[in-house]
Design an enzyme around this catalytic site. Structure first.
Site, PDB file in Angstrom:
ATOM      1  N   GLY A  62     -18.025 -15.602   3.410  1.00 53.45           N
ATOM      2  CA  GLY A  62     -18.573 -15.223   4.714  1.00 53.45           C
ATOM      3  C   GLY A  62     -20.087 -15.085   4.672  1.00 53.45           C
ATOM      4  N   ILE A  65     -22.411 -12.392   4.943  1.00 52.73           N
ATOM      5  CA  ILE A  65     -23.041 -11.439   4.023  1.00 52.73           C
ATOM      6  C   ILE A  65     -22.564 -11.706   2.594  1.00 52.73           C
ATOM      7  CG2 ILE A  65     -23.132  -8.976   3.389  1.00 52.73           C
ATOM      8  CD1 ILE A  65     -23.263  -8.302   6.371  1.00 52.73           C
ATOM      9  N   ALA A  76     -15.053  -7.970   1.847  1.00 57.37           N
ATOM     10  CA  ALA A  76     -14.211  -8.680   2.824  1.00 57.37           C
ATOM     11  C   ALA A  76     -13.912  -7.780   4.016  1.00 57.37           C
ATOM     12  CB  ALA A  76     -12.904  -9.107   2.164  1.00 57.37           C
ATOM     13  N   THR A  84     -12.759  -8.021  12.160  1.00 57.43           N
ATOM     14  CA  THR A  84     -12.760  -7.192  13.371  1.00 57.43           C
ATOM     15  C   THR A  84     -11.590  -7.609  14.266  1.00 57.43           C
ATOM     16  OG1 THR A  84     -14.228  -8.769  14.468  1.00 57.43           O
ATOM     17  CG2 THR A  84     -15.271  -6.830  13.482  1.00 57.43           C
ATOM     18  N   ASP A 141     -11.714  -6.316  17.826  1.00 58.30           N
ATOM     19  CA  ASP A 141     -12.317  -5.393  18.785  1.00 58.30           C
ATOM     20  C   ASP A 141     -11.550  -5.333  20.103  1.00 58.30           C
ATOM     21  OD1 ASP A 141     -14.266  -5.158  16.864  1.00 58.30           O
ATOM     22  OD2 ASP A 141     -15.862  -6.098  18.035  1.00 58.30           O
ATOM     23  N   GLN A 178     -18.272   2.977  17.496  1.00 57.22           N
ATOM     24  CA  GLN A 178     -18.677   1.906  18.417  1.00 57.22           C
ATOM     25  C   GLN A 178     -17.605   1.686  19.466  1.00 57.22           C
ATOM     26  OE1 GLN A 178     -21.251   0.347  19.239  1.00 57.22           O
ATOM     27  NE2 GLN A 178     -20.524  -1.480  20.311  1.00 57.22           N
ATOM     28  N   TYR A 213     -11.973  -0.468  13.406  1.00 59.13           N
ATOM     29  CA  TYR A 213     -13.021  -0.884  12.452  1.00 59.13           C
ATOM     30  C   TYR A 213     -13.849   0.322  11.998  1.00 59.13           C
ATOM     31  CZ  TYR A 213     -16.941  -3.887  10.855  1.00 59.13           C
ATOM     32  OH  TYR A 213     -17.920  -4.525  10.128  1.00 59.13           O
ATOM     33  N   PRO A 264     -24.440  -1.970   6.566  1.00 59.03           N
ATOM     34  CA  PRO A 264     -25.285  -2.858   7.365  1.00 59.03           C
ATOM     35  C   PRO A 264     -25.144  -2.576   8.855  1.00 59.03           C
ATOM     36  CG  PRO A 264     -23.857  -4.107   5.871  1.00 59.03           C
ATOM     37  CD  PRO A 264     -23.350  -2.704   5.913  1.00 59.03           C
ATOM     38  N   VAL A 320     -25.960  -7.871  11.746  1.00 56.69           N
ATOM     39  CA  VAL A 320     -26.573  -8.963  10.982  1.00 56.69           C
ATOM     40  C   VAL A 320     -26.146 -10.282  11.639  1.00 56.69           C
ATOM     41  CG1 VAL A 320     -26.635 -10.041   8.692  1.00 56.69           C
ATOM     42  CG2 VAL A 320     -26.532  -7.543   8.889  1.00 56.69           C
TER      43      VAL A 320
HETATM   44  N1  CAA Z   1     -20.704   2.115  26.223  1.00 58.80           N
HETATM   45  C1  CAA Z   1     -20.199   2.419  27.447  1.00 58.80           C
HETATM   46  N2  CAA Z   1     -19.500   1.550  28.156  1.00 58.80           N
HETATM   47  C2  CAA Z   1     -19.271   0.343  27.660  1.00 58.80           C
HETATM   48  C3  CAA Z   1     -19.768  -0.032  26.393  1.00 58.80           C
HETATM   49  C4  CAA Z   1     -20.526   0.909  25.693  1.00 58.80           C
HETATM   50  N3  CAA Z   1     -21.045   0.633  24.487  1.00 58.80           N
HETATM   51  N4  CAA Z   1     -19.382  -1.282  26.130  1.00 58.80           N
HETATM   52  C5  CAA Z   1     -18.665  -1.698  27.199  1.00 58.80           C
HETATM   53  N5  CAA Z   1     -18.612  -0.726  28.124  1.00 58.80           N
HETATM   54  C6  CAA Z   1     -17.966  -0.750  29.431  1.00 58.80           C
HETATM   55  C7  CAA Z   1     -18.372  -1.938  30.242  1.00 58.80           C
HETATM   56  O1  CAA Z   1     -19.593  -1.700  30.890  1.00 58.80           O
HETATM   57  C8  CAA Z   1     -17.204  -2.047  31.219  1.00 58.80           C
HETATM   58  O2  CAA Z   1     -17.364  -1.065  32.221  1.00 58.80           O
HETATM   59  P1  CAA Z   1     -16.809  -1.287  33.711  1.00 58.80           P
HETATM   60  O3  CAA Z   1     -15.325  -1.506  33.559  1.00 58.80           O
HETATM   61  O4  CAA Z   1     -17.131  -0.003  34.391  1.00 58.80           O
HETATM   62  O5  CAA Z   1     -17.524  -2.480  34.225  1.00 58.80           O
HETATM   63  C9  CAA Z   1     -16.055  -1.638  30.366  1.00 58.80           C
HETATM   64  O6  CAA Z   1     -16.588  -0.921  29.256  1.00 58.80           O
HETATM   65  C10 CAA Z   1     -15.272  -2.798  29.799  1.00 58.80           C
HETATM   66  O7  CAA Z   1     -14.185  -2.211  29.262  1.00 58.80           O
HETATM   67  P2  CAA Z   1     -12.874  -3.023  28.967  1.00 58.80           P
HETATM   68  O8  CAA Z   1     -11.824  -2.075  28.528  1.00 58.80           O
HETATM   69  O9  CAA Z   1     -12.557  -3.931  30.085  1.00 58.80           O
HETATM   70  O10 CAA Z   1     -13.348  -3.823  27.729  1.00 58.80           O
HETATM   71  P3  CAA Z   1     -13.226  -5.356  27.403  1.00 58.80           P
HETATM   72  O11 CAA Z   1     -11.818  -5.623  27.076  1.00 58.80           O
HETATM   73  O12 CAA Z   1     -13.908  -6.166  28.446  1.00 58.80           O
HETATM   74  O13 CAA Z   1     -14.102  -5.503  26.093  1.00 58.80           O
HETATM   75  C11 CAA Z   1     -15.172  -4.860  24.097  1.00 58.80           C
HETATM   76  C12 CAA Z   1     -14.646  -4.443  25.469  1.00 58.80           C
HETATM   77  C13 CAA Z   1     -14.207  -5.771  23.352  1.00 58.80           C
HETATM   78  C14 CAA Z   1     -15.311  -3.606  23.292  1.00 58.80           C
HETATM   79  C15 CAA Z   1     -16.508  -5.579  24.268  1.00 58.80           C
HETATM   80  O14 CAA Z   1     -17.376  -4.749  24.999  1.00 58.80           O
HETATM   81  C16 CAA Z   1     -17.176  -5.874  22.941  1.00 58.80           C
HETATM   82  O15 CAA Z   1     -16.920  -6.888  22.309  1.00 58.80           O
HETATM   83  N6  CAA Z   1     -18.079  -4.990  22.501  1.00 58.80           N
HETATM   84  C17 CAA Z   1     -18.810  -5.150  21.237  1.00 58.80           C
HETATM   85  C18 CAA Z   1     -18.095  -4.426  20.142  1.00 58.80           C
HETATM   86  C19 CAA Z   1     -18.938  -4.530  18.904  1.00 58.80           C
HETATM   87  O16 CAA Z   1     -20.057  -4.044  18.819  1.00 58.80           O
HETATM   88  N7  CAA Z   1     -18.381  -5.158  17.858  1.00 58.80           N
HETATM   89  C20 CAA Z   1     -19.121  -5.362  16.660  1.00 58.80           C
HETATM   90  C21 CAA Z   1     -18.657  -6.626  16.015  1.00 58.80           C
HETATM   91  S1  CAA Z   1     -19.702  -7.106  14.678  1.00 58.80           S
HETATM   92  C22 CAA Z   1     -19.356  -5.988  13.488  1.00 58.80           C
HETATM   93  O17 CAA Z   1     -18.448  -5.219  13.575  1.00 58.80           O
HETATM   94  C23 CAA Z   1     -20.249  -6.010  12.276  1.00 58.80           C
HETATM   95  C24 CAA Z   1     -20.811  -4.691  12.040  1.00 58.80           C
HETATM   96  O18 CAA Z   1     -20.387  -4.015  11.112  1.00 58.80           O
HETATM   97  C25 CAA Z   1     -21.926  -4.195  12.864  1.00 58.80           C
END
Ligand code: CAA
Length: 246
Positions: free
Chosen positions: A13, A15, A88, A91, A93, A146, A152, A182, A185
């Site tokens: 992957g 990283i 390894a 996600t 999410d 998060q 996660y 991290p 990234v």
């Molecule tokens: N804070 C507050 N509200 C939030 C929010 C947050 N951080 N993120 C989303 N929302 C809200 C939206 O604004 C929306 O609000 P409304 O319904 O009022 O419009 C609502 O949440 C959407 O909620 P849903 O239940 O419908 O969510 P969804 O199914 O559409 O998807 C999610 C939600 C999958 C979490 C999507 O927002 C997402 O992918 N978020 C990113 C998650 C993330 O950061 N993952 C990291 C992956 S990378 C990694 O993990 C590596 C690492 O170590 C950093």
């Protein structure tokens, strides 16, 4: 520098590849596991083009029986594992009220239970040889939580609990155990976050950009070096200033 054998799980992957490259550039023998044969072969060729020969063993880190076999196969080829990087991770999410049991257990098994599965077969050898370096690749989201990552974040926070317990149990055996956490990234995992969500996340990073895999690899190499012998049980945040909690 003493040449050692380093096993980096999930080395194919984003990283993981950078960690493999960095440790190989320090003269270590490097090894990783893989699940998908075709992806692994393309990765092996890319590494070979850069003069890196990584030992590769097929197996899923969420499977304890497979992990025992992976470690034994690796040790036969490369000698005992001196450096282990539990990297390894996956996600699945989704907000918790929509999360299925499968999404929960997939993430816990691959990200957290894998620490047991892979570390257990190497720890006794490290203790017997009185030298070892173990690094968990956790996440900023294990530190701050998060939205959409209850599975996660739970697994990643658990990884550091694992670190600090192992660090205490093995300090007298020349083994250090540390965590690198991290932030966001620029890997496939982060690029899979919907663009509009990702843009909002990047806007919260004081340094103003996603991290580079090499910036994580550099910290792993720091922890795995001989000179880091007195650093154990630490959790190093590398996140562009995104989270500065204690
Ligand atoms: N804070 C507050 N509200 C939030 C929010 C947050 N951080 N993120 C989303 N929302 C809200 C939206 O604004 C929306 O609000 P409304 O319904 O009022 O419009 C609502 O949440 C959407 O909620 P849903 O239940 O419908 O969510 P969804 O199914 O559409 O998807 C999610 C939600 C999958 C979490 C999507 O927002 C997402 O992918 N978020 C990113 C998650 C993330 O950061 N993952 C990291 C992956 S990378 C990694 O993990 C590596 C690492 O170590 C950093």
């Amino acid at each position: 520098m003493t040449q050692r054998t380093a096993f980096v799980t999930g080395g194919t992957g984003g990283i993981g590849s950078a960690i493999i490259r960095y440790l190989a550039s320090q003269g270590h023998r490097v090894a990783t596991n893989y699940r998908d044969e075709a992806k692994a072969e393309a990765w092996r060729q890319a590494m070979a083009r850069d003069g890196i020969e990584a030992f590769m063993v097929q197996g899923d880190v969420s499977d304890p029986v497979a992990c025992e076999a992976m470690v034994r196969a690796l040790e036969e080829k490369c000698g005992p594992v001196d450096i282990l990087v539990n990297n390894a991770g996956i996600t699945r999410d989704t907000t918790f009220h929509k999360m299925t049991y499968q999404q929960w257990t997939d993430v816990i098994n691959t990200n957290l239970n894998a620490c047991f599965n892979v570390t257990r077969p190497v720890i006794e050898g490290m203790r017997a040889r009185k030298w070892g370096r173990i690094v968990q690749i956790s996440s900023i989201n294990g530190q701050k939580g998060q939205y959409g990552q209850a599975n996660y974040a739970a697994a990643k926070a658990g990884m550091h609990g694992f670190t600090i317990s192992l660090a205490q149990e093995n300090a007298k055996f020349g083994i250090t155990v540390n965590t690198v956490s991290p932030g966001y990234v620029g890997t496939d995992m982060v690029m899979a976050v919907p663009e509009e969500v990702r843009e909002k996340i990047v806007a919260q990073i004081p340094v103003g950009r996603l991290g580079k895999p090499e910036e994580i690899a550099h910290a792993v190499a720091f922890f795995t070096g001989d000179q880091a012998a007195w650093i154990t049980g630490a959790n190093l945040a590398i996140n562009g200033g995104h989270y500065m909690g204690w």
